[in-house]
Design a protein around this motif. Sequence first.
Motif, mmCIF file in Angstrom:
data_model
loop_
_atom_site.group_PDB
_atom_site.id
_atom_site.type_symbol
_atom_site.label_atom_id
_atom_site.label_comp_id
_atom_site.label_asym_id
_atom_site.label_seq_id
_atom_site.Cartn_x
_atom_site.Cartn_y
_atom_site.Cartn_z
ATOM 1 N N MET A 82 0.797 -1.069 0.076
ATOM 2 C CA MET A 82 -0.146 0.072 -0.542
ATOM 3 C C MET A 82 0.870 1.161 0.140
ATOM 4 N N ALA A 83 1.942 0.821 0.493
ATOM 5 C CA ALA A 83 2.676 2.624 0.836
ATOM 6 C C ALA A 83 3.049 2.806 -0.527
ATOM 7 N N ALA A 84 3.637 1.887 -0.813
ATOM 8 C CA ALA A 84 4.463 1.912 -2.395
ATOM 9 C C ALA A 84 3.470 2.524 -3.447
ATOM 10 N N ALA A 85 2.377 1.914 -3.192
ATOM 11 C CA ALA A 85 1.456 2.094 -4.360
ATOM 12 C C ALA A 85 0.474 3.077 -4.071
ATOM 13 N N VAL A 86 0.803 4.672 -3.173
ATOM 14 C CA VAL A 86 0.077 5.421 -2.651
ATOM 15 C C VAL A 86 1.099 6.154 -3.345
ATOM 16 N N ALA A 87 2.553 5.452 -3.507
ATOM 17 C CA ALA A 87 3.891 6.413 -4.147
ATOM 18 C C ALA A 87 3.637 6.945 -5.227
ATOM 19 N N ALA A 88 3.070 5.466 -5.700
ATOM 20 C CA ALA A 88 3.099 5.952 -7.231
ATOM 21 C C ALA A 88 1.557 6.177 -7.965
ATOM 22 N N GLY A 89 1.227 6.545 -7.068
ATOM 23 C CA GLY A 89 -0.128 7.196 -7.707
ATOM 24 C C GLY A 89 -1.372 6.426 -8.096
ATOM 25 N N GLY A 90 -0.511 4.943 -7.069
ATOM 26 C CA GLY A 90 -2.537 3.819 -8.081
ATOM 27 C C GLY A 90 -1.794 3.596 -9.205
ATOM 28 N N SER A 91 -3.131 2.605 -10.028
ATOM 29 C CA SER A 91 -2.469 1.513 -10.581
ATOM 30 C C SER A 91 -3.535 2.250 -12.001
ATOM 31 N N THR A 92 -3.333 2.574 -12.931
ATOM 32 C CA THR A 92 -3.985 2.636 -14.200
ATOM 33 C C THR A 92 -3.700 0.919 -15.350
ATOM 34 N N LEU A 93 -4.897 0.568 -15.844
ATOM 35 C CA LEU A 93 -5.434 -0.429 -16.146
ATOM 36 C C LEU A 93 -5.794 -0.250 -18.041
ATOM 37 N N GLY A 94 -5.333 -1.813 -18.655
ATOM 38 C CA GLY A 94 -5.761 -1.357 -19.661
ATOM 39 C C GLY A 94 -6.184 -0.320 -20.334
ATOM 40 N N ASP A 95 -7.969 -0.851 -19.243
ATOM 41 C CA ASP A 95 -9.032 0.395 -20.004
ATOM 42 C C ASP A 95 -8.237 1.772 -19.896
ATOM 43 N N GLY A 96 -7.794 2.500 -19.005
ATOM 44 C CA GLY A 96 -7.091 3.343 -18.708
ATOM 45 C C GLY A 96 -8.325 4.127 -17.836
ATOM 46 N N THR A 97 -9.684 3.608 -17.083
ATOM 47 C CA THR A 97 -10.181 4.828 -16.685
ATOM 48 C C THR A 97 -10.021 5.345 -15.672
#
Length: 276
Positions: free
Chosen positions: A207-222
């Motif tokens: 969770m710390a790493a994902a917050v630092a990276a701004g979350g995940s944008t998947l293939g649908d780009g939503t």
Amino acid sequence: MPELPEVETTRRKIEPLLLGRTLTRIEHDAPHKYTDTHKAEGRTVIGIGRRGKYLLLRLAAFEAALAGEDPGDLELLVHLGMTGGFRLEAGPHTRVTLHTDQGAVYFNDPRRFGKVAVVRPGEYAAFPTLDGMGPEPLSEDFGEAEFVKAAASAGAVKPWLLSQKPVSGVGNIYADESLWLSRLHPAQKKLTAEEASRLHAAIREVMAAAVAAGGSTLGDGTYQQHDGEAGQFQVHHHAYARTGEPCERCGTPIEKIVLAQRGTHFCPHCQQLQPR
């Protein structure tokens, strides 16, 4: 989607757009879905918080009751659903428009699963997931001892995490990633103390790493922010959406199963189900 990292990134992005601004009008065409929003009109946003996957905009109290409305503080609660997000321009998927004394902010939601409601602070009975939510994973309240104790009698670990009761904000993506990191099968029951401690640490790390990276944008780009910025954590996924790709620890192809009606990704070699 979105999960805690995406919602926390959204909170940080919209704070300069809404904090200190007065909501002059909230416009939408679904009063059964976006509830009591008229109660926010005329109030100033004095804080923007987050609890799990929910945004909580704190609205200032009126100095005196107006038109019979409660003069006390209120909260504008926002759940992004699967595809919700804020934009600076209206579009074909705009569902709610927040008019302020300094311009408008638009809530877009192509799939219409998002929620917007005005409530009294802390009164979340109409939102049972929020009302019974566990501790924040990056807070001191997410204690290891309590987590280990609860995990010892829990059912399948991934559905248990998704319930939001042991810890808040962990959804499908970050459950898969945390379980991969802790080498636990998603259907494992009754974790040992050592297993639960590994998972507790993995959740914090992921969770710390994902917050630092701004979350995940998947293939649908939503999922993206109002400024068009996408998350970057997807390039660090070890399990989620990597079906058939080699495990980065052992090279075994990642498998996908359906568990509690959710697509679930894991390494069958590193994450073996233990009989219990």
